[in-house]
Design an enzyme around this catalytic site. Sequence first.
Site, PDB file in Angstrom:
ATOM      1  N   ARG A 250      22.027 120.565  94.116  1.00  0.00           N
ATOM      2  CA  ARG A 250      22.036 121.848  94.906  1.00  0.00           C
ATOM      3  C   ARG A 250      23.478 121.973  95.724  1.00  0.00           C
ATOM      4  O   ARG A 250      24.050 120.846  95.802  1.00  0.00           O
ATOM      5  CB  ARG A 250      20.880 121.773  95.821  1.00  0.00           C
ATOM      6  N   GLY A 251      23.566 123.042  96.388  1.00  0.00           N
ATOM      7  CA  GLY A 251      24.673 123.431  97.181  1.00  0.00           C
ATOM      8  C   GLY A 251      25.550 124.125  96.172  1.00  0.00           C
ATOM      9  O   GLY A 251      25.818 123.514  94.983  1.00  0.00           O
ATOM     10  N   ALA A 252      26.135 125.295  96.750  1.00  0.00           N
ATOM     11  CA  ALA A 252      26.768 126.107  95.684  1.00  0.00           C
ATOM     12  C   ALA A 252      27.873 125.302  94.919  1.00  0.00           C
ATOM     13  O   ALA A 252      27.942 125.225  93.487  1.00  0.00           O
ATOM     14  CB  ALA A 252      27.477 127.249  96.404  1.00  0.00           C
TER      15      ALA A 252
ATOM     16  N   ARG B  69      19.780 129.548  88.669  1.00  0.00           N
ATOM     17  CA  ARG B  69      19.747 130.224  89.902  1.00  0.00           C
ATOM     18  C   ARG B  69      20.477 131.438  90.106  1.00  0.00           C
ATOM     19  O   ARG B  69      21.754 131.436  89.598  1.00  0.00           O
ATOM     20  CB  ARG B  69      20.193 128.869  90.972  1.00  0.00           C
TER      21      ARG B  69
ATOM     22  N   GLN C 162      16.493 120.981 104.021  1.00  0.00           N
ATOM     23  CA  GLN C 162      17.893 120.461 103.505  1.00  0.00           C
ATOM     24  C   GLN C 162      18.790 119.852 104.868  1.00  0.00           C
ATOM     25  O   GLN C 162      19.366 118.710 104.759  1.00  0.00           O
ATOM     26  CB  GLN C 162      18.785 121.593 102.924  1.00  0.00           C
TER      27      GLN C 162
ATOM     28  N   ASP D 181      26.760 130.671  99.786  1.00  0.00           N
ATOM     29  CA  ASP D 181      26.616 130.762  98.340  1.00  0.00           C
ATOM     30  C   ASP D 181      27.141 131.989  97.635  1.00  0.00           C
ATOM     31  O   ASP D 181      27.522 131.877  96.677  1.00  0.00           O
ATOM     32  CB  ASP D 181      25.095 130.804  98.201  1.00  0.00           C
TER      33      ASP D 181
ATOM     34  N   ASN E 186      23.762 132.738 102.338  1.00  0.00           N
ATOM     35  CA  ASN E 186      23.504 131.466 102.695  1.00  0.00           C
ATOM     36  C   ASN E 186      22.161 131.227 102.844  1.00  0.00           C
ATOM     37  O   ASN E 186      21.231 132.020 102.908  1.00  0.00           O
ATOM     38  CB  ASN E 186      24.433 130.933 103.931  1.00  0.00           C
ATOM     39  N   LYS E 187      21.686 130.000 103.168  1.00  0.00           N
ATOM     40  CA  LYS E 187      20.089 129.454 103.088  1.00  0.00           C
ATOM     41  C   LYS E 187      19.596 130.553 104.127  1.00  0.00           C
ATOM     42  O   LYS E 187      20.121 130.595 105.126  1.00  0.00           O
ATOM     43  CB  LYS E 187      20.381 128.034 103.477  1.00  0.00           C
TER      44      LYS E 187
END
Length: 352
Positions: free
Chosen positions: A51-53, A94, A201, A242, A252-253
């Site tokens: 995970r993480g862009a 995603r 996270q 992202d 973003n998150k």
Amino acid sequence: MTPEPLIPNRLDDEHDALVILDQTLLPARIVYRSLYSTEEICRAIQTLQVRGAPAIGVAAGYGAYLAAKYAMQSKREDFFASFYGACDALAASRPTAVNLFWALNRMRTCAAGHGNEPVSEIVAALRREAENIHREDIAQNLAISEHGLALLRPGDGILTHCNAGPIATSRYGTALGPILLGQERGYGFRVFADETRPLLQGARLTAFELQRAGVDVTLICDNMASAVMKNGWVQAVLVGCDRVAANGDAANKIGTSGVAILARHYGIPFYVCGPTSTVDLDTPTGERIPIEQRDPEEIRSLWYEKPMAPAGCKIYNPAFDVTDHSLIAGIVTEKGVARPPFTQSLRAMLEK
Ligand code: MRU
């Protein structure tokens, strides 16, 4: 002693596998998994094992290469059908992080550019392209870290949300990059990590990565950010991204936009950090950024021994939100810091 760096993605070409660090098991266990098919790589992206862009983009690049390699013995038209089919499957894993689509477009363009060559040459070119995506991300993150560090002063308190550290990228990290570089240079930052509900996270990954690097990190629940800011403990907010729209709106998150609103209230600069591959000039504003909706069980039951919500209760679980460009003091990329007005500065930066 500095702990072993954690590697989110590694190509094991000998065994035709992508080796990922399973981030869902952190911080309790450090486990690497070998993935041997496009389906397994898609599943690892969907379930946030990787995970993480930027890390998703790197995984997709290697996934596309491996799909081509798996199809190498097929007839020529079947080879292309398998490769492009795998790219489409990876792209569907995603929706929000644009790095995924950016990396897959690079792989498709590479295959098309070598389209008249023997299949073995196309596969070799795809391997080089996937490795380039990986290598470039490392260099870009180091540059982001330097540009971000220049915005900070020794002893600063920094608040961050979610995880934009080395395991979300290829090394160094975006939002955590300046902090980790500052740590190496004796800046003595004090970091507040939002735990980042619902998937934690911040708690599981950011607090873990910073503590491992010896950074002074304090974990807070998301609803404590205002109190921490009011106490005067935060001089800057650094977050990852992202997808950044052409006007500077940044996805973003989930929860990031609330942090930005708080930072504005308390007069604290709010910086978004990410490589230029996260800037999507084809998306004019944040309203056009697709927001991933995730399984309600992540809120209802995932982290609990017994249900924490009544059965059948309606649940809304967007994975990301969009921070309005007006709340952002600067967007830190490998090419420097874009400042408002972002419509001009981001375009100029990408043309550099
Ligand atoms: O759902 P996740 O954990 O993939 O969300 C990650 C984030 O929101 C990060 O801040 C972003 O991808 C940047 S990672 C350098």
